[in-house]
Design an enzyme around this catalytic site. Structure first.
Site, short mmCIF file in Angstrom:
data_model
loop_
_atom_site.label_atom_id
_atom_site.label_comp_id
_atom_site.label_asym_id
_atom_site.label_seq_id
_atom_site.Cartn_x
_atom_site.Cartn_y
_atom_site.Cartn_z
N LYS A 175 0.84 -1.19 0.00
CA LYS A 175 0.00 0.00 0.00
C LYS A 175 0.89 1.25 0.00
O LYS A 175 1.68 1.45 0.91
CB LYS A 175 -0.91 -0.01 1.23
CG LYS A 175 -1.88 -1.19 1.22
CD LYS A 175 -2.75 -1.25 2.46
CE LYS A 175 -1.95 -1.56 3.71
NZ LYS A 175 -2.82 -1.89 4.87
N THR A 210 -8.75 9.65 7.68
CA THR A 210 -8.32 8.41 7.01
C THR A 210 -8.21 7.23 7.96
O THR A 210 -7.65 6.20 7.60
CB THR A 210 -6.95 8.64 6.35
OG1 THR A 210 -6.00 9.02 7.37
CG2 THR A 210 -7.02 9.74 5.30
N GLY A 212 -8.63 3.94 9.63
CA GLY A 212 -9.25 2.66 9.25
C GLY A 212 -9.04 2.25 7.81
O GLY A 212 -9.59 1.23 7.38
N THR A 213 -8.23 2.98 7.05
CA THR A 213 -8.07 2.63 5.63
C THR A 213 -7.46 1.24 5.44
O THR A 213 -7.90 0.48 4.57
CB THR A 213 -7.20 3.67 4.90
OG1 THR A 213 -6.01 3.91 5.67
CG2 THR A 213 -7.94 4.97 4.71
N GLY A 214 -6.45 0.91 6.24
CA GLY A 214 -5.80 -0.39 6.06
C GLY A 214 -6.71 -1.55 6.41
O GLY A 214 -6.79 -2.54 5.66
N CYS A 215 -7.41 -1.43 7.53
CA CYS A 215 -8.37 -2.48 7.92
C CYS A 215 -9.45 -2.63 6.86
O CYS A 215 -9.86 -3.74 6.50
CB CYS A 215 -9.01 -2.13 9.26
SG CYS A 215 -7.86 -1.90 10.63
#
Length: 269
Positions: A175, A210, A212-215
């Site tokens: 990412k 932003t 929580g984007t990875g989860c």
């Protein structure tokens, strides 16, 4: 009777609702799957950071997993916060017996920079968890933590992917949202299995909310795999979903607000 695909998240709780188990379940529902959970830790967390974290015993994690998998079954699994070597090893052992795709999000730090993975657990992530991953989804900070590779441009993402693939996941999704602003106008991720290479690009949004984007990305990927997508298709749909959720992110509290997991339901962008 329609039964939606079943997706299991093995992760920590975010009391603020923006990341962790809460973000995972919202994402899974938004993408038409039935989300289930194995809680690994409880955090006191809000828009300003993580004020406390309490790991659950391995016995509790094992019991939750067996309760869900043995009765309901799963068609994809996503892992998130596994704060200790014991939990990493416990979850890896449990997942080794599950014939379903596994998305490993090797959570190392929170959006606010709070550590969520003990340094002593890194070897277990490398040697136990990543080898069973269908897809691993590290961000650039997590790549550096796991491999020592520091990425500053797109060429560096290739080196990072090669380094992570050395640990055994079938695919890796690097990412690139943390690339320096001068590295390009788009938010770019690299999906590769070491042979195929797919660059996933989306516009950068001027939105600081932003959390929580990875989860969310990892959960969306798992949801689409549960629905029968290929890894390449699942990653593309997940990227589109998280881009919309990020664009619609909203302010809660005084710090970094969450992405909007329900943006599709309201037609918002």
């Amino acid at each position: 009777m329609h039964i939606p695909p079943r997706v299991l998240t093995v992760a920590g709780s975010d009391s603020g609702g923006g990341a962790g188990i809460q973000a995972d379940l919202k994402t899974m529902l938004a993408l038409g799957t039935h989300g289930m959970s194995v809680l690994t830790a409880v955090t006191a967390q809000n828009s300003l950071g993580v004020q406390g974290a309490w790991e659950l015993p391995a016995e509790a994690v094992r019991a939750q997993f067996r309760s869900v998998v043995d009765d309901i079954g799963v068609e994809a699994v996503k892992t998130g916060m596994l704060s200790s070597a014991e939990l990493v090893e416990t979850v890896a052992e449990l997942l080794a017996g599950v014939p379903a795709p596994v998305v490993v999000d090797p959570v190392g730090v929170s959006k606010h920079g709070d550590p969520l993975l003990a340094a002593s657990a890194l070897d277990a992530v490398r040697g136990k968890l990543l080898p069973i991953a269908t897809v691993a989804t590290p961000n650039l900070d997590e790549v550096a933590q796991l491999t020592g590779v520091h990425v500053r441009d797109e060429a560096g993402m290739r080196r990072a992917a090669d380094a992570v693939l050395e640990f055994g996941p079938r695919w890796v999704l690097i990412k690139g949202g943390h690339l320096p602003a001068g590295a390009g106008d788009s938010a770019v991720d690299l999906l590769t299995d070491g042979t195929e290479e797919h660059w996933l690009r989306a516009p950068r949004h001027d939105n600081r909310h932003t959390h929580g984007t990875g989860c969310t990305l990892a959960s969306a990927l798992a949801a689409r795999l549960a629905k029968g997508d290929t890894v390449v298709r699942a990653a593309a749909v997940a990227k589109e979903y998280v881009t919309g959720a990020l664009a619609a992110g909203f302010r809660l509290g005084a710090g970094i607000g969450p992405v909007d997991h329900g943006w599709r339901l309201r037609g918002e962008r």
